[in-house]
Design a protein around this motif. Structure first.
Motif, short mmCIF file in Angstrom:
data_model
loop_
_atom_site.label_atom_id
_atom_site.label_comp_id
_atom_site.label_asym_id
_atom_site.label_seq_id
_atom_site.Cartn_x
_atom_site.Cartn_y
_atom_site.Cartn_z
N THR A 257 0.83 -1.20 0.00
CA THR A 257 0.00 0.00 0.00
C THR A 257 0.87 1.25 0.00
OG1 THR A 257 -0.10 0.04 2.43
CG2 THR A 257 -1.85 -1.16 1.28
N ARG A 258 0.23 2.36 -0.27
CA ARG A 258 0.90 3.66 -0.21
C ARG A 258 0.08 4.58 0.69
NH1 ARG A 258 2.49 7.75 -5.21
NH2 ARG A 258 4.40 8.56 -4.26
N LYS A 259 0.70 5.08 1.73
CA LYS A 259 0.02 5.93 2.69
C LYS A 259 0.13 7.40 2.27
CE LYS A 259 0.65 2.99 6.80
NZ LYS A 259 1.09 1.77 6.10
N THR A 260 -0.92 8.15 2.59
CA THR A 260 -0.91 9.59 2.41
C THR A 260 -1.11 10.25 3.76
OG1 THR A 260 -1.75 9.48 0.13
CG2 THR A 260 -2.03 11.56 1.29
N TRP A 261 -0.20 11.18 4.11
CA TRP A 261 -0.17 11.77 5.44
C TRP A 261 -0.38 13.28 5.39
CZ3 TRP A 261 0.69 8.50 9.59
CH2 TRP A 261 1.25 7.24 9.31
N MET A 262 -0.85 13.81 6.50
CA MET A 262 -0.79 15.24 6.76
C MET A 262 0.26 15.46 7.84
SD MET A 262 -3.79 17.91 7.99
CE MET A 262 -4.15 17.02 9.52
N PHE A 263 1.32 16.20 7.51
CA PHE A 263 2.39 16.51 8.45
C PHE A 263 2.27 17.96 8.91
CE2 PHE A 263 5.68 13.36 6.44
CZ PHE A 263 4.98 12.29 6.99
N TYR A 264 2.59 18.20 10.17
CA TYR A 264 2.64 19.58 10.67
C TYR A 264 3.46 19.62 11.95
CZ TYR A 264 -1.14 17.89 13.74
OH TYR A 264 -1.89 17.18 14.64
N HIS A 265 3.88 20.84 12.32
CA HIS A 265 4.61 21.04 13.57
C HIS A 265 3.60 21.33 14.68
CE1 HIS A 265 8.58 21.21 11.65
NE2 HIS A 265 8.00 21.89 10.68
N GLU A 266 3.76 20.67 15.80
CA GLU A 266 2.81 20.80 16.91
C GLU A 266 2.64 22.27 17.34
OE1 GLU A 266 0.04 19.48 19.69
OE2 GLU A 266 1.04 18.33 18.11
N GLU A 267 3.74 23.02 17.32
CA GLU A 267 3.66 24.40 17.79
C GLU A 267 2.80 25.28 16.87
OE1 GLU A 267 7.80 23.99 15.76
OE2 GLU A 267 6.44 22.79 17.00
N SER A 268 2.59 24.84 15.62
CA SER A 268 1.78 25.65 14.71
C SER A 268 0.30 25.64 15.09
CB SER A 268 1.95 25.17 13.27
OG SER A 268 1.42 23.87 13.09
N LEU A 269 -0.09 24.72 15.99
CA LEU A 269 -1.49 24.65 16.39
C LEU A 269 -1.92 25.85 17.23
CD1 LEU A 269 -1.89 20.86 17.32
CD2 LEU A 269 -2.63 22.03 15.23
N HIS A 270 -0.97 26.68 17.66
CA HIS A 270 -1.36 27.88 18.39
C HIS A 270 -2.05 28.89 17.48
CE1 HIS A 270 2.23 29.75 16.61
NE2 HIS A 270 1.70 30.90 16.95
N LEU A 271 -1.89 28.70 16.15
CA LEU A 271 -2.61 29.55 15.20
C LEU A 271 -4.01 29.00 15.02
CD1 LEU A 271 0.16 30.04 12.50
CD2 LEU A 271 -0.61 31.72 14.17
N ASN A 272 -5.01 29.86 15.19
CA ASN A 272 -6.40 29.41 15.12
C ASN A 272 -6.72 28.72 13.81
OD1 ASN A 272 -6.86 30.52 17.67
ND2 ASN A 272 -7.42 32.52 16.80
N MET A 273 -6.22 29.29 12.70
CA MET A 273 -6.57 28.73 11.39
C MET A 273 -5.94 27.35 11.20
SD MET A 273 -4.23 31.04 8.84
CE MET A 273 -2.46 31.26 9.15
N VAL A 274 -4.71 27.15 11.70
CA VAL A 274 -4.07 25.84 11.56
C VAL A 274 -4.78 24.80 12.42
CG1 VAL A 274 -1.94 24.54 11.92
CG2 VAL A 274 -1.83 26.86 11.02
N LYS A 275 -5.08 25.17 13.65
CA LYS A 275 -5.78 24.24 14.54
C LYS A 275 -7.14 23.86 13.96
CE LYS A 275 -7.21 23.66 19.36
NZ LYS A 275 -7.24 24.28 20.71
N ALA A 276 -7.87 24.84 13.44
CA ALA A 276 -9.19 24.57 12.86
C ALA A 276 -9.07 23.65 11.65
CB ALA A 276 -9.87 25.88 12.46
N PHE A 277 -8.04 23.88 10.82
CA PHE A 277 -7.87 23.06 9.63
C PHE A 277 -7.50 21.63 10.00
CE2 PHE A 277 -5.62 21.47 5.86
CZ PHE A 277 -6.54 21.78 4.87
N VAL A 278 -6.58 21.46 10.94
CA VAL A 278 -6.17 20.12 11.36
C VAL A 278 -7.36 19.35 11.92
CG1 VAL A 278 -4.81 18.82 13.06
CG2 VAL A 278 -3.74 20.68 11.76
N ARG A 279 -8.11 19.99 12.81
CA ARG A 279 -9.27 19.30 13.40
C ARG A 279 -10.33 18.99 12.34
NH1 ARG A 279 -5.80 18.41 16.32
NH2 ARG A 279 -5.38 19.42 18.31
N PHE A 280 -10.47 19.88 11.37
CA PHE A 280 -11.43 19.66 10.28
C PHE A 280 -11.02 18.45 9.45
CE2 PHE A 280 -12.70 20.32 5.86
CZ PHE A 280 -14.06 20.53 5.98
N VAL A 281 -9.75 18.39 9.05
CA VAL A 281 -9.25 17.28 8.22
C VAL A 281 -9.37 15.96 8.96
CG1 VAL A 281 -7.20 16.32 7.12
CG2 VAL A 281 -7.73 18.74 6.85
#
Length: 289
Positions: A257-281
């Motif tokens: 199989t081939r996996k598809t990931w969403m990668f991000y830095h944990e500290e970027s979650l302090h930005l409202n838009m990043v946190k909202a997008f991660v939780r949405f995805v």
């Protein structure tokens, strides 16, 4: 120095060419040259020297260019922090996205997110997964959508896991493949290594590659027209139901199989838009978007 000056130094150091840097910045060469002269005057040093092979940075210029990445990141963080202070989900979300995901999944995903968060804008940078990995690693983007098994020390979320298969316009057997024309395509090095490893485990003969396409979508069209078989991730074939497929397994019989990931830095979650997008995805069924 102005914010744009740091960008000028960064791009010029990467390009080592006045013309290409001016084109990338959408300014004229005289304007770029004038701005460089003003930077040199401000610091009282020569930053670049022109030669037959483009520009060469002086030691002082090289130091400033190396500072540019850090300064641009810091300036961006300041802008994002100020925009984040009112607790509103707004701003420009920077995404690094693999080519396949950009074409087949991203438009639908962004449309759904925009319907909930209309004040968020998007800046999307595309490329091979290895390029996207580097974007997120160097903080050039907030999030990266990467295909393949990359080692990532930050936060990640598995989006989907797709089978790898042999695709052909007529039924074939695996033992027949070395004698049949194979259509290859340019792809990520990790995926290519995976397929090459599978082939070496199963066949003594090298594949009979008759064509090499620029990408998987083009390869698929050649297969549809009966010009050979191909080894592809199965999602590429979702709009070609008439093709015959055989899901591949490794030497132990485990499905490949081939996996598809969403990668991000944990500290970027302090930005409202990043946190909202991660939780949405995390709540989406990306495979079926």
């Amino acid at each position: 120095m102005e914010d744009r000056d740091w960008l000028i130094l960064k791009l010029l150091y990467e390009q080592q060419n006045i013309t290409k840097t001016a084109q990338a910045l959408y300014i004229s060469q005289p304007t770029l040259t004038t701005r460089l002269q003003q930077i040199e005057k401000e610091y009282g040093v020569q930053i670049v020297q022109r030669g037959r092979r483009g520009v060469q940075f002086t030691p002082e210029g090289e130091y400033l260019a190396q500072c540019a990445d850090e300064m641009l990141i810091k300036l961006r963080q300041i802008q994002e922090h100020v925009a984040n202070m009112n607790k509103k989900v707004a701003g420009t979300l920077r995404l690094g996205v693999s080519n396949y995901f950009t074409t087949n999944k991203l438009p639908g995903l962004l449309k759904l997110f925009r319907s909930e968060y209309p004040d968020v804008e998007f800046k999307v940078m595309t490329g091979w997964s290895k390029d996207v990995y580097n974007m997120i690693y160097h903080h050039d983007v907030h999030l990266g959508f990467v295909r393949g098994q990359y080692e990532w020390g930050g936060s990640k979320h598995l989006l989907f896991n797709e089978p790898i298969c042999v695709a052909s316009s007529t039924p074939v057997r695996l033992e027949e493949l070395p004698a049949l024309p194979r259509i290859d395509y340019q792809t990520d090095p990790l995926f290519k290594a995976l397929i090459d490893g599978w082939w070496a485990e199963n066949y003594v003969q090298p594949p009979h590659i008759g064509m090499v396409m620029d990408r998987g979508e083009t390869c698929k069209k050649m297969v549809i027209n009966g010009l050979g078989f191909a080894i592809l991730p199965k999602l590429v074939l979702e709009d070609a139901p008439d093709l015959y497929t055989i899901d591949l397994t490794d030497a132990s019989g485990v499905p490949m199989t081939r996996k598809t990931w969403m990668f991000y830095h944990e500290e970027s979650l302090h930005l409202n838009m990043v946190k909202a997008f991660v939780r949405f995805v995390e709540k989406q069924d990306i495979y079926h978007i």
